[in-house]
Write a protein that holds these residues in place. Sequence first.
Motif, PDB file in Angstrom:
ATOM      1  N   LEU A   1       0.854  -1.193   0.000  1.00  0.00           N
ATOM      2  CA  LEU A   1       0.000   0.000   0.000  1.00  0.00           C
ATOM      3  C   LEU A   1       0.889   1.242   0.000  1.00  0.00           C
ATOM      4  N   PRO A   2       0.579   2.216  -0.844  1.00  0.00           N
ATOM      5  CA  PRO A   2       1.318   3.488  -0.785  1.00  0.00           C
ATOM      6  C   PRO A   2       1.147   4.121   0.599  1.00  0.00           C
ATOM      7  N   THR A   3       2.090   4.943   0.994  1.00  0.00           N
ATOM      8  CA  THR A   3       2.040   5.490   2.358  1.00  0.00           C
ATOM      9  C   THR A   3       1.058   6.661   2.514  1.00  0.00           C
ATOM     10  N   ALA A   4       0.859   7.441   1.459  1.00  0.00           N
ATOM     11  CA  ALA A   4       0.017   8.645   1.602  1.00  0.00           C
ATOM     12  C   ALA A   4      -1.451   8.267   1.809  1.00  0.00           C
ATOM     13  N   VAL A   5      -2.033   8.813   2.884  1.00  0.00           N
ATOM     14  CA  VAL A   5      -3.436   8.569   3.211  1.00  0.00           C
ATOM     15  C   VAL A   5      -4.250   9.808   2.815  1.00  0.00           C
ATOM     16  N   VAL A   6      -5.325   9.600   2.078  1.00  0.00           N
ATOM     17  CA  VAL A   6      -6.209  10.709   1.698  1.00  0.00           C
ATOM     18  C   VAL A   6      -7.527  10.535   2.450  1.00  0.00           C
ATOM     19  N   GLY A   7      -7.807  11.446   3.353  1.00  0.00           N
ATOM     20  CA  GLY A   7      -9.048  11.397   4.121  1.00  0.00           C
ATOM     21  C   GLY A   7     -10.198  12.031   3.361  1.00  0.00           C
ATOM     22  N   ASN A   8     -11.399  11.841   3.870  1.00  0.00           N
ATOM     23  CA  ASN A   8     -12.581  12.391   3.193  1.00  0.00           C
ATOM     24  C   ASN A   8     -12.574  13.913   3.125  1.00  0.00           C
TER      25      ASN A   8
END
Lengths: 312, 312
Positions: free
Chosen positions: B10-17
């Motif tokens: 999984l890529p590390t960058a998290v995109v929240g809502n």
Amino acid sequence: MYIHAVSHYLPTAVVGNEHFTRLNGLSSDWIIERTGIEERRKAAPGENTNTMTIDAIRRLQPKADLATVDLIVGATYTPYDTIVSLAHEAQHMLGIADIPVVSISTACSSLLNAIEVVEGYFALNKASRALVIVSEHNTAYNNDEDTISGHLWGDGAAALLITKERQSDDDFEIMGLLTGGAAHTPKATTGVTMRPNEGGVAMPFGRDVFINACQYMPKASLQILERCGLTLADVDYVLPHQANLRISRNVMNTLGLPEEKLISNIQRLGNTGCAGCAIALSEQWDTFQKGHRIVITVFGGGYSFGAMLIQK
Amino acid sequence: MYIHAVSHYLPTAVVGNEHFTRLNGLSSDWIIERTGIEERRKAAPGENTNTMTIDAIRRLQPKADLATVDLIVGATYTPYDTIVSLAHEAQHMLGIADIPVVSISTACSSLLNAIEVVEGYFALNKASRALVIVSEHNTAYNNDEDTISGHLWGDGAAALLITKERQSDDDFEIMGLLTGGAAHTPKATTGVTMRPNEGGVAMPFGRDVFINACQYMPKASLQILERCGLTLADVDYVLPHQANLRISRNVMNTLGLPEEKLISNIQRLGNTGCAGCAIALSEQWDTFQKGHRIVITVFGGGYSFGAMLIQK
């Protein structure tokens, strides 16, 4: 396993070499000397791999009963839609419910990979009448101004009905089929690329592609003959991937076969990717005689290769 | 046929809502209520389906001997390169010469189609140790500003070693597997599309996709159980395609199974396409006990569906 019928579709617009002379200063003689290509077809606005799929199937319908197809395998590296793949488009057109449907890519060698996938479904008894479609819209991803490879590409599609059991005396029997990846070679992942988000098709290491194509196609051809207990003396025609007439001649030379045994359409169509061999088979279908044996051998970017022996 | 090992990346960058709230005014509560998605991963610049393939394989190497792999099947509908497909990238990384290598797409249902292709090669005795890679880079083709589907997609990849013979007591046996296209339905070729040259992924008829997914996944699940001589009472977990938590709950409801039996990662990862189920299997791998039976069922754009019963 048998090829019962084949059809092809070509867009009507013809692009001659003078187009590239105007754009890039490449003379027609230079293009012909280096590639054998005199002209190629270009899809019209609104045409794409899915519409050409439908056109190829329309031409197959008079030749074969497609209502009982129980597997569809599509192939392209120039997709119009990667979700609504050309195999799905074909199923939608034919209206056959709930059969396995899949699209594949091993670049220019996909025809043989698609038929090998069919071979697997037949072995599993999960299918017995497969529609294979090969469709390329190279000009959708090509940069005509690329002086290295812009002049190579053409558009076109073909459709084949492959059956587990013989349907008629005119069927070609598939005597043997092998495919392989050659991506272990150093420049396999950079030689020729097709990145939709990074400018489309490009061939930074054309010479490496050329060398590997010239090695792998004869090697695979000999391998499939050996597996079938035959030799080159038993071969009537060789149909190599239509990438470059110099590659095709090199393959014949390596095999020690005369050019009369070479089947070629690249002069008129350019490199039509994974559709090239199937289009040629369709164009020549009526000229083959009972007992004729053809080796179809392919090489594609990535790299991948394959060979298939068929006998009428 | 067995699943010997599985890994994921999984890529590390998290995109929240909140990203979509800022862009499109969609509240996080609204997104969660409609889809279940709280956050998703986004590939970094330079990452793509091929680099994620390599990352997933690196994580598989400590779990399985990949040097003896004799078939590679890749799957994606968000390709970085359609010529140097992710299967070729995998072969290049592993350096294994001349084995069959192919990449496929049936959109979000490709995991099961890829394993069915493997099943065919096993039946032909053309392979016995297959590497399957599912990798999606949805954000490369997604329009974040699309208020209909922009917030659904995430990136990720998984790799599985599938073997003809059992390798260890911990293997999952594949008891049964079926796939099918549902492109005969009226909106199959327009419901959800991914056209590289026409703006990427779009979902003009999301409701039709939703309805068909809710019908086909339970139907395919029951079908595969019946073929294996089992019933829903024999199932410990259901792992549906991770498209939308409401679809997953609807599937469980139709099957009459409690939510405790649902495996789900869409809350954290969004719709990771054909990689979703394999990522979930990898995430949960160590929690399954001997004898556990899981139905993996998928539905993808195009449309395509499938179901596979596995038993530890």
